[in-house]
Design a protein around this motif. Structure first.
Motif, PDB file in Angstrom:
ATOM      1  N   GLU A  81       0.727  -1.253   0.139  1.00 19.06           N
ATOM      2  CA  GLU A  81      -0.033   0.061   0.094  1.00 19.06           C
ATOM      3  C   GLU A  81       0.922   1.022   0.123  1.00 19.06           C
ATOM      4  OE1 GLU A  81      -3.250   0.365  -0.311  1.00 19.06           O
ATOM      5  OE2 GLU A  81      -3.359  -1.993  -0.626  1.00 19.06           O
ATOM      6  N   THR A  82       2.139   1.024   0.007  1.00 18.42           N
ATOM      7  CA  THR A  82       3.160   2.466   0.051  1.00 18.42           C
ATOM      8  C   THR A  82       3.065   3.078  -1.388  1.00 18.42           C
ATOM      9  OG1 THR A  82       4.609   1.105   1.356  1.00 18.42           O
ATOM     10  CG2 THR A  82       5.300   3.160   0.395  1.00 18.42           C
ATOM     11  N   PRO A  83       2.505   4.184  -1.411  1.00 16.60           N
ATOM     12  CA  PRO A  83       2.678   5.072  -2.697  1.00 16.60           C
ATOM     13  C   PRO A  83       3.916   5.143  -3.385  1.00 16.60           C
ATOM     14  CG  PRO A  83       1.495   6.288  -1.192  1.00 16.60           C
ATOM     15  CD  PRO A  83       2.167   4.997  -0.284  1.00 16.60           C
ATOM     16  N   GLY A  84       4.028   4.729  -4.732  1.00 19.17           N
ATOM     17  CA  GLY A  84       5.224   4.757  -5.439  1.00 19.17           C
ATOM     18  C   GLY A  84       6.156   3.549  -5.197  1.00 19.17           C
ATOM     19  N   PHE A  85       5.754   2.671  -4.473  1.00 12.95           N
ATOM     20  CA  PHE A  85       6.325   1.336  -4.334  1.00 12.95           C
ATOM     21  C   PHE A  85       6.356   0.459  -5.452  1.00 12.95           C
ATOM     22  CE2 PHE A  85       6.948  -3.041  -2.939  1.00 12.95           C
ATOM     23  CZ  PHE A  85       8.145  -2.875  -2.371  1.00 12.95           C
TER      24      PHE A  85
END
Length: 141
Positions: A36-40
């Protein structure tokens, strides 16, 4: 004498396989933890890359006859004295979401399960090898 006997069997290949799968499991778990980490962007070292490195090391050992596996450092998997070092790459396998993440929980869980089953199989083969050695030492069937 013991090193020569153990090095001439498939024990070194099984040991390296287990090390790779354990390191890959940590990598896959990190991918799932950051889903759920943005940009991961999930990273991985494909089993085919490891299998190619293992095949080359086994072929080289057959030519040299030294009784040990030597892996090339340029491979995506490097085996050091201190352990296994993976050089993962971003695998753009999914649709990019608006937050810059290209996650697929199903695909990550599938990779993790495949890795777990491979680990179980290799550990069972290793256990069987040790049982054979134990039987030979005890000189009975």
């Amino acid at each position: 004498m013991i090193d020569g006997m153990l090095g001439s069997t498939n024990l070194p290949a099984l040991e390296r396989s287990l090390q790779y799968m354990a390191a890959r499991q940590r990598l896959l778990a990190g991918n799932i933890a950051n889903i759920e980490t943005p940009g991961f962007r999930p990273t991985d070292v494909a089993p085919a890359d490891f299998q190619k490195s293992l095949r080359e090391a086994i072929d080289q050992d057959r030519v040299d006859g030294r009784g040990g596996l030597a892996f090339d450092d340029s491979a995506p998997v490097a085996f050091k004295e201190s352990g296994t070092e993976l050089k993962p790459q971003v695998r753009a396998e999914n649709i990019m979401f608006h937050d810059g993440n290209d996650r697929s929980v199903e695909r990550l869980m599938q990779k993790m399960q495949e890795n777990v089953y491979s680990f179980r199989m290799a550990s069972q083969l290793l256990r069987n090898q040790f049982d054979l050695i134990n039987t030979a030492i005890r000189e009975r069937m």
